[in-house]
Design an enzyme around this catalytic site. Structure first.
Site, mmCIF file in Angstrom:
data_model
loop_
_atom_site.group_PDB
_atom_site.id
_atom_site.type_symbol
_atom_site.label_atom_id
_atom_site.label_comp_id
_atom_site.label_asym_id
_atom_site.label_seq_id
_atom_site.Cartn_x
_atom_site.Cartn_y
_atom_site.Cartn_z
ATOM 1 N N CYS A 1 0.800 -1.224 0.000
ATOM 2 C CA CYS A 1 0.000 0.000 0.000
ATOM 3 C C CYS A 1 0.836 1.280 0.000
ATOM 4 O O CYS A 1 0.282 2.359 -0.204
ATOM 5 C CB CYS A 1 -0.932 0.004 1.210
ATOM 6 S SG CYS A 1 -2.145 -1.346 1.203
ATOM 7 N N HIS B 1 12.057 1.649 6.449
ATOM 8 C CA HIS B 1 11.753 0.229 6.238
ATOM 9 C C HIS B 1 12.242 -0.574 7.445
ATOM 10 O O HIS B 1 13.409 -0.493 7.818
ATOM 11 C CB HIS B 1 12.457 -0.265 4.967
ATOM 12 C CG HIS B 1 11.822 -1.476 4.365
ATOM 13 N ND1 HIS B 1 11.664 -2.654 5.053
ATOM 14 C CD2 HIS B 1 11.304 -1.693 3.132
ATOM 15 C CE1 HIS B 1 11.081 -3.551 4.266
ATOM 16 N NE2 HIS B 1 10.845 -2.990 3.100
ATOM 17 N N HIS C 1 -2.671 20.295 5.335
ATOM 18 C CA HIS C 1 -3.580 19.204 5.016
ATOM 19 C C HIS C 1 -2.848 17.871 5.177
ATOM 20 O O HIS C 1 -1.678 17.749 4.805
ATOM 21 C CB HIS C 1 -4.109 19.330 3.585
ATOM 22 C CG HIS C 1 -4.625 20.697 3.246
ATOM 23 N ND1 HIS C 1 -5.875 21.130 3.631
ATOM 24 C CD2 HIS C 1 -4.039 21.728 2.581
ATOM 25 C CE1 HIS C 1 -6.045 22.373 3.201
ATOM 26 N NE2 HIS C 1 -4.954 22.757 2.560
ATOM 27 N N HIS D 1 -3.268 7.302 4.125
ATOM 28 C CA HIS D 1 -3.707 6.067 3.474
ATOM 29 C C HIS D 1 -4.969 5.530 4.138
ATOM 30 O O HIS D 1 -5.085 5.499 5.367
ATOM 31 C CB HIS D 1 -2.588 5.022 3.552
ATOM 32 C CG HIS D 1 -3.021 3.638 3.192
ATOM 33 N ND1 HIS D 1 -3.629 3.337 1.992
ATOM 34 C CD2 HIS D 1 -2.940 2.455 3.872
ATOM 35 C CE1 HIS D 1 -3.902 2.043 1.949
ATOM 36 N NE2 HIS D 1 -3.500 1.498 3.076
ATOM 37 N N HIS E 1 -15.007 5.644 2.957
ATOM 38 C CA HIS E 1 -16.440 5.377 2.846
ATOM 39 C C HIS E 1 -16.868 5.232 1.388
ATOM 40 O O HIS E 1 -17.635 4.323 1.050
ATOM 41 C CB HIS E 1 -17.219 6.508 3.515
ATOM 42 C CG HIS E 1 -18.699 6.302 3.529
ATOM 43 N ND1 HIS E 1 -19.537 6.790 2.536
ATOM 44 C CD2 HIS E 1 -19.513 5.637 4.399
ATOM 45 C CE1 HIS E 1 -20.778 6.456 2.796
ATOM 46 N NE2 HIS E 1 -20.800 5.756 3.922
ATOM 47 N N ASN F 1 -10.531 0.822 0.626
ATOM 48 C CA ASN F 1 -9.069 0.776 0.624
ATOM 49 C C ASN F 1 -8.616 0.345 -0.774
ATOM 50 O O ASN F 1 -8.711 -0.821 -1.138
ATOM 51 C CB ASN F 1 -8.574 -0.211 1.682
ATOM 52 C CG ASN F 1 -7.050 -0.249 1.768
ATOM 53 O OD1 ASN F 1 -6.341 0.298 0.934
ATOM 54 N ND2 ASN F 1 -6.536 -0.911 2.795
#
Length: 466
Positions: free
Chosen positions: A168, A247, A338, A342, A371, A375
């Protein structure tokens, strides 16, 4: 004396040359987003909770308890009734999916997002110098990047990168590849395509830690056009200010918490371990610690250091180990207007919101994106950004912080500067007036109140096959 003058003059010339080189490198090291286009599937692929329940019920390996578990997960996930799924899910043939099904799924994303982006920007496929594509769960030969090149007849000397298994957070990784190329090569156009293949990756087993992704992920994708051409600055939407990647793959706990594997019966799927929240939190904290000094103003860093010292002094003077209470925290709102987060799920959004002390106004774009579109893996960040744009929140000079989490375990973030007032609807154009809705509650409980009742597992076999 003449030698001394010559040496001084040479030193001065070298000094001026180094200054010119630094300024030139800074000037040519820019990374602009000219435009982006999110993918909106057709309405015949819209997936409400009732349809999702029917699809889940097709799996012969699930009992009543697993079925109820999945439906409860959907209801509490924050996902609405208008998300999208691959076509193969509606045909009932997901257990017989082929490579062609996966490729056709990607073709729909490519045709919609890339086609609209190039048409709107006026950039032709032959002008694209760099192509980066990230689809974690589908690897083909030739690659998906090669398929795009063939479809749009791009140049022979195009620089191509085809990323898989990056999860992702791959969208920011793709941007990082482009950024590094921009540091070396001038006057380039780069096309980044981010999506995910869902159809061929449906899990058919009954392990709860592996059936959850079947309910949480939805179809989506995005194409982004970037450049480092100074002449295109007036057309740019965003300018990249900073990008940080962290990572934690060296930690076994982080590496094993989210991975593709087979269950005891040999069914392939995505495993989500109980240590995932801890690994995600650790990766997020590490990434924020790295990016904070790069973007925060000096006064905020100084304030944080003073608060930290005062707290340590109080602890040491009282000789009492800290058991909680108010902790020194960095205020990212001093440099960020802003927050583009994710759409990993309601719990992920709540956790990040709490960690950064964000208001409901700050979290509205990501909650509404979850909504409406669910995802969509690595492309979700751009749907969130699209919501901000459609709501006319993005003004010239504003800063947007992107945060993404992914298997590995990794956290990637970047800071964008808004180059002009933005107000295009993008993929939200037809529905933005309905957001935010009065309630995000899922209507499933009203339709199927039996989900909270106790039943004999054998009664599940009485349900008719769909």
């Amino acid at each position: 004396m003449e030698l001394l003058v010559f040496v001084c003059a040479l030193s001065l010339v070298y000094f001026l040359f180094m200054i010119w080189k630094w300024v030139d490198a800074e000037r040519d090291g820019v990374c602009y987003v000219l435009d982006y286009q999110c993918h909106k599937p057709t309405d015949d692929r819209m997936l409400d909770t009732e349809t999702c329940g029917k699809i889940i019920k097709r799996s012969k390996n699930l009992g009543l308890h697993e079925y109820k578990f999945l439906l409860k997960a959907i209801v509490s996930s924050g996902i609405g009734e208008q998300t999208y799924a691959p076509r193969i899910m509606f045909s009932g043939k997901q257990d017989k999916s082929t490579l062609v099904d996966g490729i056709l799924e990607m073709d729909e994303v490519f045709e919609d997002s890339i086609g609209k982006l190039l048409c709107r920007s006026g950039i032709t496929p032959m002008e694209i110098d760099v192509l980066v594509i990230n689809v974690a769960m589908l690897s083909t030969v030739p690659s998906l990047a090669a398929r795009i090149i063939n479809r749009y007849k791009m140049r022979d000397d195009i620089k191509v990168f085809n990323l898989t298994a990056m999860g992702c957070s791959a969208s920011v990784i793709s941007i990082d590849i482009v950024r590094n190329l921009f540091k070396t090569y001038r006057n380039l156009f780069a096309l980044v395509v981010t999506s995910e293949s869902l159809g061929p990756n449906w899990y058919f087993g009954n392990q709860r830690s592996m059936i959850l992704p079947n309910c949480l992920f939805r179809s989506g994708g995005c194409a982004i056009l970037l450049t480092n051409k100074r002449a295109m600055k007036h057309r740019a939407m965003f300018k990249l200010k900073c990008l940080v990647r962290t990572h934690h793959g060296a930690r076994d706990e982080s590496y094993n918490c989210c991975m593709q594997k087979e269950d005891d019966q040999g069914n392939l799927g995505i495993y989500l371990g109980k240590t995932l929240p801890k690994a995600a939190t650790r990766a997020l904290v590490h990434n924020l610690r790295e990016i904070a000094p790069k973007i925060l103003p000096a006064r905020e860093l100084l304030r944080f250091m003073v608060m930290l010292i005062v707290q340590k002094m109080r602890r040491s003077s009282s000789n009492i180990k800290s058991t909680g209470g108010t902790k020194a925290a960095v205020n990212f709102k001093t440099c960020v207007d802003h927050f583009c987060i994710h759409t990993g799920g309601k719990a992920v959004i709540d956790g990040i919101g709490m960690s950064l002390n964000l208001s409901e106004y700050d979290l509205e774009p990501v909650r509404m994106t979850l909504h409406r579109f669910g995802n969509t893996s690595a492309s979700s960040l751009w749907y969130v950004l699209g919501y901000m744009e459609a709501k006319k929140r993005l003004k010239r000079g504003d800063y947007v912080l992107m945060l993404s989490l992914g298997a590995g375990f990794k956290c990637n973030s970047c800071l964008w500067e808004v180059m002009k007032d933005l107000r295009d609807g993008n993929v939200w154009k037809d529905c933005i007036d309905g957001y935010p809705p009065e309630s995000l509650a899922n209507p499933f409980m009203e339709k199927y109140s039996w989900i909270n009742q106790e039943h004999d597992p054998s009664t599940f076999k009485l349900f008719p096959d769909q």
